[in-house]
Design an enzyme around this catalytic site. Structure first.
Site, PDB file in Angstrom:
ATOM      1  N   HIS A  16       0.825  -1.205   0.000  1.00 14.96           N
ATOM      2  CA  HIS A  16       0.000   0.000   0.000  1.00 14.96           C
ATOM      3  C   HIS A  16       0.865   1.265   0.000  1.00 14.96           C
ATOM      4  O   HIS A  16       0.491   2.279   0.558  1.00 14.96           O
ATOM      5  CB  HIS A  16      -0.924   0.035   1.230  1.00 14.96           C
ATOM      6  CG  HIS A  16      -1.835  -1.137   1.334  1.00 14.96           C
ATOM      7  ND1 HIS A  16      -1.591  -2.190   2.182  1.00 14.96           N
ATOM      8  CD2 HIS A  16      -2.983  -1.430   0.690  1.00 14.96           C
ATOM      9  CE1 HIS A  16      -2.564  -3.082   2.055  1.00 14.96           C
ATOM     10  NE2 HIS A  16      -3.422  -2.654   1.162  1.00 14.96           N
ATOM     11  N   GLY A  46     -10.809   9.483  21.224  1.00 14.67           N
ATOM     12  CA  GLY A  46     -11.751   8.358  21.253  1.00 14.67           C
ATOM     13  C   GLY A  46     -12.103   7.937  22.662  1.00 14.67           C
ATOM     14  O   GLY A  46     -13.251   7.619  22.971  1.00 14.67           O
TER      15      GLY A  46
END
Length: 593
Positions: free
Chosen positions: A225, A581
Site C-alpha cells: 500500500h 476516542g
C-alpha cells in the site's frame, strides 16, 4: 520511477470497470456491481465456502482467485481501501451454503474491522449460523519486527494467496468446516514474505510524486500500500539482494523476525513464491527466480516454485519472496507434505492462479448477482425488556446529545492527537442513533433489537475504524444478550445480565483489535468501565468514575495503537491532550448515568 500515467476512463470508475472486464471474460463468475462482490456463478453449496477481499490495486488479488477449487467470492474496496461491512455482508450472503463459510483477510486494521464487523452482524442476525462462519487472519510479512509491530502485528502479503489455494482445494474435496479452517490457520502460521522495491507505485487520480529513493538505492520491506520499508540500501547485485531477503525469512537467530520455525539444518522443505509487485519485466523476474532458487538449493529442499503476479501494488517496480515451510516428518496432527502439495497442485478454475509445473525445480548448483438476499430475522432472537423503558431510551438520548455537544472539543483534541475527524465521526454516529431513538425504532421494550440498531447506525454513519469498533461492540453485545437470555430464560434485563453481556462483548472486540489498556485508545475507559461494573453490577456510578479516570489518564500515556501512534509523543505530552476516542467513551458513559 513508476509511471504516473494510466489507461482509464476515470479514476473513480476504474475498480468497477476492471471487475466488469474480469467477469465479462469469464462466464463462470458474476459481479454484484453495487457492492463490488465477485462470486462463483454456480457453486457447490454442499461444500465449505471461502470468501476474501480487501482494497483493490493488488490484482489479480482478490477477484482473480474466485473460481472452482479456490475462492467462492471476493469483496473489493477502492484502491488500497478496505471494503465496508455492508459490502462484506453481501459477499457472505452470496456464498451461503450448507457446510459453512471461512473469511480469509490480510492483517490490516481496516480489513479486520470491516470483515469482522460483517461477520458479527451476520451472526447476530442469524444466530442459528453463528458456529458456521469462521475467520482467518494472515500476516506473513517478516519486515516488521516484533517490537515495531507489537500491537498491529505482521502485514498480510503475497503468502496469503497460498492460504486461498490450499484451503480452497481442501474445501473442494468436501472437507468439513473444522478441517478447512484448521489447515488455513496452519498454512498462515508457516508463511514468511519480504518485499523490495526500486520505488513506490502511483495511485491513479493522485498528483505526480517525486521519487524518495536515489537511482542507486532500493528499499527493503516494502508493503503493498505504498508503505515505506524498514531500510534503504545501496543497490546490490541481484544475488546479494535475494540472499539478504531470504535470510530475513529463514534466520531464526533474530528475535525480531524469527516468525517461522525453520531448522536451518538442511532438513527444511519449502514452497517458494516469486511475486511481481506490478512493475517489473518478465526478464527481471526470470533472473530473480534463478537467483532465489540457487541460494536456497544448498540450504533446503524446494518442492515447488510459483512465479508471477500474485499480489501486486499497482505498478510498483519491485518484487516479493515468500516461503511456505512444509511439515517436518515429526509433526503430527496436520496433513503431510505430499498431501499439502497435492492440494497446491490441484486444478483451480481461477484466472489469477498461475501455471505451475507441479514438480520440484531443476536448479544449477472470476454481471450482476441475483441470489435471494436474506434480511435480519428479528424473530430469531428472544425479546428482553428494560425494567424502565422510558429511562432506557432517555439514557441513550442523553448520551447522544452530550456527544454532539462535545464535538468541538473532541475535534480540537484530535487535530493534535490524530487526524482531526474523531469529533465529527462521533457526532455523526450520535445523530444517527438519536434519530432512530426519536423515531421509536430503539426502545426499552426490545433491548437486543436496540443494540442491533445502534450497531447498524454507527457502522453506516461513522465508518472508518471508530465506526467498526463501536459497531462490533454493540453487535457482540446483542449476541451476548441473546445467549444469556436463552440460557437464563429471562425476559427482563438485570444488572447481572448486563454485566455478563458486556464482559463477553469486550472480549469479542479484543479479537479484532490488539489494543489493550493502557493503550491511549477508547479501549482504556471501556475496559475500566466493564471490569468495574462486572465486579459490582449494582454500582454503575463507580464504573463510570473508573472509566472517566482511565480517559483522563490517557493524557500521560505513550500511544501504542490508533492514529496517535503516528504523532510525536513529545507533542502529546506537551499539549496534555487525552485520547479523543477515549474521551468520547467517557462522555457517553457519564451522560447515560
Amino acid at each position: 520511477m513508476a509511471s504516473d500515467k494510466h489507461f482509464l476512463d476515470s479514476p473513480s470508475t476504474l475498480v468497477l470497470d476492471s471487475l466488469q472486464g474480469l467477469c465479462g471474460a469469464n462466464p463462470s463468475i458474476q459481479l454484484d456491481p453495487a457492492q463490488k462482490v465477485v462470486y462463483q456463478s454456480n457453486p457447490d453449496k454442499s461444500k465449505v465456502a471461502l470468501i476474501c477481499g480487501g482494497g483493490s490495486g493488488h490484482e489479480p488479488a482478490h477477484a482473480g482467485y474466485v473460481g472452482k477449487g479456490m475462492l467462492n467470492a471476493a469483496v473489493c474496496g477502492n484502491i488500497f481501501s478496505s471494503p465496508n461491512a455492508n459490502q462484506v455482508r453481501r459477499g457472505i450472503e452470496l456464498v451461503e451454503n450448507e457446510k459453512g463459510t471461512i473469511i480469509i483477510v490480510k492483517n490490516y486494521t481496516g480489513d479486520i474491522l470491516n470483515f469482522g464487523l460483517a461477520k458479527e452482524h451476520y451472526a447476530a442476525s442469524h444466530p442459528d449460523k453463528i458456529d458456521n462462519i469462521r475467520f482467518v487472519i494472515v500476516g506473513d510479512d517478516v519486515a516488521v519486527g516484533r517490537t515495531q509491530g507489537s500491537i498491529v502485528g505482521r502485514r498480510g502479503l503475497a503468502g496469503t494467496v497460498l492460504v486461498y489455494k490450499i484451503a480452497g482445494a481442501l474445501a473442494d474435496k468436501g472437507a468439513s468446516l473444522d478441517e478447512v479452517h484448521l489447515l488455513a490457520e496452519w498454512v498462515s502460521s508457516r508463511l514468511g514474505t519480504v518485499g523490495v522495491g526500486l520505488d513506490h507505485c502511483h495511485v491513479p487520480g493522485t498528483e505526480r510524486s517525486k521519487s524518495h529513493l536515489s537511482a542507486e538505492e532500493v528499499e527493503i520491506g516494502m508493503g503493498i500500500h505504498n508503505e515505506p520499508g524498514h531500510s534503504r540500501i545501496a543497490l546490490p547485485s541481484l544475488s546479494e539482494l535475494t540472499a539478504q531477503l531470504l535470510n530475513l525469512i529463514t534466520n531464526t537467530s533474530d528475535p525480531e523476525r524469527s516468525f517461522v520455525p525453520f531448522k536451518n539444518d538442511g532438513s527444511d522443505e519449502v514452497v517458494l513464491v516469486v511475486n511481481n509487485l506490478g512493475g517489473l519485466s518478465e526478464l527481471e523476474i526470470g533472473g530473480i527466480v534463478k537467483s532465489s532458487t540457487s541460494y536456497l538449493a544448498s540450504k533446503m529442499k524446494i518442492h515447488r516454485v510459483l512465479v508471477g503476479s500474485f499480489m501486486t501494488s499497482l505498478n510498483m517496480p519491485g518484487f516479493s519472496l515468500t516461503l511456505l515451510l512444509l511439515p517436518h516428518p515429526s509433526e503430527a496432527g496436520i496433513p503431510s507434505t505430499s498431501e499439502i502439495l497435492e492440494l497446491l497442485d490441484a486444478p483451480a478454475q481461477a484466472p489469477g492462479w498461475r501455471w505451475s509445473s507441479n514438480l520440484p525445480p531443476i536448479t544449477l548448483a472470476q454481471t450482476a448477482a441475483r441470489p435471494t438476499e436474506e434480511t435480519a430475522n428479528t424473530s430469531a432472537y428472544p425479546k428482553i425488556s428494560a425494567p424502565d423503558s422510558d429511562s432506557f431510551s432517555q439514557a441513550i438520548t442523553s448520551a447522544c446529545e452530550a456527544l454532539i455537544k462535545a464535538e468541538p472539543e473532541i475535534t480540537r483534541m484530535d487535530t493534535i492527537a490524530g487526524d482531526g475527524d474523531c469529533g465529527l465521526t462521533l457526532k455523526a454516529g450520535a445523530e444517527a442513533v438519536l434519530k432512530v431513538v426519536q423515531s421509536g425504532t430503539i426502545s426499552g421494550q426490545d433491548v437486543i433489537g436496540a443494540m442491533l440498531s445502534i450497531a447498524n447506525q454507527t457502522e453506516k454513519a461513522m465508518g472508518g475504524t471508530s465506526g467498526a469498533l463501536y459497531s462490533i461492540f454493540f453487535s457482540a453485545l446483542a449476541q451476548s444478550l441473546i445467549s444469556e437470555t436463552k440460557s437464563q430464560g429471562s425476559t427482563m434485563l438485570s444488572n447481572n445480565l448486563w454485566a455478563s453481556a458486556l464482559s463477553n462483548a469486550l472480549q469479542r472486540l479484543y479479537t479484532y483489535t490488539r489494543a489493550r489498556p493502557p493503550s491511549r485508545t477508547l479501549v482504556d475507559p471501556l475496559s475500566a468501565f466493564v471490569d468495574t461494573f462486572c465486579a459490582n453490577p449494582d454500582d454503575y456510578a463507580s464504573a463510570v468514575k473508573q472509566a472517566g479516570d482511565a480517559a483522563e489518564a490517557t493524557r500521560l500515556l505513550l500511544a501504542k495503537a490508533g492514529r496517535s501512534a503516528y504523532v510525536a509523543s513529545d507533542r502529546l505530552k506537551e499539549e496534555n491532550i487525552p485520547d479523543p476516542g477515549a474521551w468520547g467513551v467517557k462522555v457517553i458513559l457519564e451522560h447515560m448515568l
